[in-house]
Design a protein around this motif. Structure first.
Motif, PDB file in Angstrom:
ATOM      1  N   HIS A  76       0.516  -1.047   0.429  1.00 29.09           N
ATOM      2  CA  HIS A  76       0.173   0.242  -0.005  1.00 29.09           C
ATOM      3  C   HIS A  76       1.042   1.257  -0.848  1.00 29.09           C
ATOM      4  O   HIS A  76       0.637   1.982  -0.796  1.00 29.09           O
ATOM      5  CB  HIS A  76      -1.294  -0.006   0.768  1.00 29.09           C
ATOM      6  CG  HIS A  76      -1.970   1.473   0.924  1.00 29.09           C
ATOM      7  ND1 HIS A  76      -2.568   1.706   2.319  1.00 29.09           N
ATOM      8  CD2 HIS A  76      -2.157   1.848   0.748  1.00 29.09           C
ATOM      9  CE1 HIS A  76      -3.355   2.234   2.193  1.00 29.09           C
ATOM     10  NE2 HIS A  76      -3.237   2.565   1.034  1.00 29.09           N
ATOM     11  N   ASN A  80       2.250   4.023  -3.603  1.00 33.12           N
ATOM     12  CA  ASN A  80       1.582   5.090  -2.976  1.00 33.12           C
ATOM     13  C   ASN A  80       3.222   6.243  -3.409  1.00 33.12           C
ATOM     14  O   ASN A  80       2.583   7.352  -4.165  1.00 33.12           O
ATOM     15  CB  ASN A  80       0.966   5.621  -1.542  1.00 33.12           C
ATOM     16  CG  ASN A  80      -0.571   5.405  -2.138  1.00 33.12           C
ATOM     17  OD1 ASN A  80      -1.175   5.299  -3.435  1.00 33.12           O
ATOM     18  ND2 ASN A  80      -1.245   5.861  -0.719  1.00 33.12           N
ATOM     19  N   SER A 136      -3.543   7.762  -1.067  1.00 33.73           N
ATOM     20  CA  SER A 136      -3.350   7.843  -2.378  1.00 33.73           C
ATOM     21  C   SER A 136      -4.615   8.887  -3.459  1.00 33.73           C
ATOM     22  O   SER A 136      -4.456   9.403  -4.279  1.00 33.73           O
ATOM     23  CB  SER A 136      -4.999   6.525  -2.249  1.00 33.73           C
ATOM     24  OG  SER A 136      -4.051   5.263  -2.195  1.00 33.73           O
ATOM     25  N   ARG A 140      -3.266  11.273  -6.254  1.00 37.51           N
ATOM     26  CA  ARG A 140      -4.163  11.321  -7.107  1.00 37.51           C
ATOM     27  C   ARG A 140      -4.169  12.944  -7.770  1.00 37.51           C
ATOM     28  O   ARG A 140      -3.890  13.339  -8.752  1.00 37.51           O
ATOM     29  CB  ARG A 140      -5.405  10.584  -6.936  1.00 37.51           C
ATOM     30  CG  ARG A 140      -5.986   9.910  -6.585  1.00 37.51           C
ATOM     31  CD  ARG A 140      -5.591   8.729  -8.460  1.00 37.51           C
ATOM     32  NE  ARG A 140      -5.556   7.471  -8.877  1.00 37.51           N
ATOM     33  CZ  ARG A 140      -5.997   6.293  -8.514  1.00 37.51           C
ATOM     34  NH1 ARG A 140      -4.177   6.510  -7.631  1.00 37.51           N
ATOM     35  NH2 ARG A 140      -5.960   5.426  -8.306  1.00 37.51           N
ATOM     36  N   HIS A 191      -9.733   8.335  -3.887  1.00 36.69           N
ATOM     37  CA  HIS A 191      -9.063   8.549  -5.650  1.00 36.69           C
ATOM     38  C   HIS A 191      -9.946   9.790  -6.234  1.00 36.69           C
ATOM     39  O   HIS A 191      -9.053  10.610  -6.783  1.00 36.69           O
ATOM     40  CB  HIS A 191      -9.132   7.358  -5.366  1.00 36.69           C
ATOM     41  CG  HIS A 191      -7.761   6.347  -5.245  1.00 36.69           C
ATOM     42  ND1 HIS A 191      -7.703   5.282  -5.869  1.00 36.69           N
ATOM     43  CD2 HIS A 191      -7.472   6.528  -4.274  1.00 36.69           C
ATOM     44  CE1 HIS A 191      -6.770   4.462  -5.083  1.00 36.69           C
ATOM     45  NE2 HIS A 191      -6.845   5.349  -4.022  1.00 36.69           N
TER      46      HIS A 191
END
Length: 292
Positions: A76, A80, A136, A140, A191
């Motif tokens: 995870h 990222n 995230s 993004r 996201h």
């Protein structure tokens, strides 16, 4: 490597490296801490993850931002931070670190807000217990911001040249398609919140509207609150009544020392090419000069 050296390396690193270090440090703290205290990492992070219940959010309002610095597991955080490093370089090539941080933090906040809103508005998610964790949404925001600001810039992936806008469209469509079946609807919605902010920020900035300027001013204000004010080196000078004219300046008073000349040259280089264009020796010299 000594603690002072590590501290120096952190202080002189760019904002991307600092964010990665902070995220990794917190991940290690949660992972090792849960092992040391014989508990699960969720118990250590309970007050910092983002809940879906508005009442809980009011009790822990800081979680709208702190959730983005915590991660579930190694993969995870790995993906990222890798994407943050890759796309972050494009942003720093064009903008200041302060603007980068504004995009990152506001992207995290917007992702968190859309997450909470979705769980309290969409019937399919109502009465579902969930919480949000991970960077995230912030990542993004960085990715979609640069894809929207310089859409025709190309990156080479394996043997193909791909434009940034194509990557941005693929990532957003991928998140949308996976929402109903992924089992991580909340994360994917977050996201989209970060991506939406990144897109709007970039489009408005191209039109000359900086929608993040208020946040930069807020960060400046908070920074000023926690930064001790340095004493002014100026001294009060009393002019004697017996002397009507001030003494003439000597010719040497306007001559710059070798150190000052080098500092000026380094500052000129920063203004033209940015801090990252400095060599390690120049960064070391500037850091030491700032302490004198």
């Amino acid at each position: 490597m000594t603690a002072n050296n590590l501290s120096y390396q952190f202080k002189t690193a760019n904002v991307i490296i600092k964010l990665i270090v902070i995220n990794v440090a917190l991940f290690l703290f949660a992972t090792l801490g849960s092992w040391i205290f014989k508990t699960n990492s969720g118990a250590l992070m309970e007050w910092f993850v983002l809940p879906v219940d508005p009442g809980s959010l009011i009790v822990q309002p800081w979680s709208i931002l702190t959730y983005s610095f915590l991660h579930f597991d190694f993969w995870h955080i790995f993906w990222n931070m890798l994407v943050l490093y890759w796309f972050g370089q494009y942003v720093l090539n064009l903008f200041t670190e302060k603007r980068f941080l504004t995009i990152y933090l506001l992207g995290a906040i917007c992702g968190g807000l859309l997450f909470v809103l979705a769980y309290n508005v969409f019937p399919v998610l109502n009465n579902t217990l969930a919480y949000l964790i991970g960077a995230s949404a912030a990542v993004r925001a960085i990715m979609i911001f640069i894809a929207a600001y310089t859409p025709n810039s190309e990156v080479r992936i394996f043997m193909f040249n791909i434009k940034l806008w194509q990557i941005g469209v693929f990532v957003v469509l991928s998140d949308l398609i996976q929402i109903p079946t992924s089992g991580n609807a909340g994360g994917l919605i977050a996201h989209l919140g970060g991506a939406l902010f990144g897109y709007i920020y970039a489009i408005q900035l191209k039109k000359g509207n900086d929608i993040g300027s208020w946040f930069e001013k807020l960060m400046d204000g908070l920074s000023a609150m926690f930064t001790s004010k340095k004493k002014s080196p100026l001294k009060t000078v009393h002019r004697s009544k017996t002397h009507k004219r001030a003494p003439k300046k000597t010719a040497t008073s306007s001559v710059k020392t070798p150190n000052q000349k080098q500092i000026d040259a380094i500052l000129d280089k920063i203004s033209k090419s940015g801090y990252d264009s400095l060599t390690k020796e120049e960064k070391d010299f500037l850091f030491k000069a700032g302490k004198e």
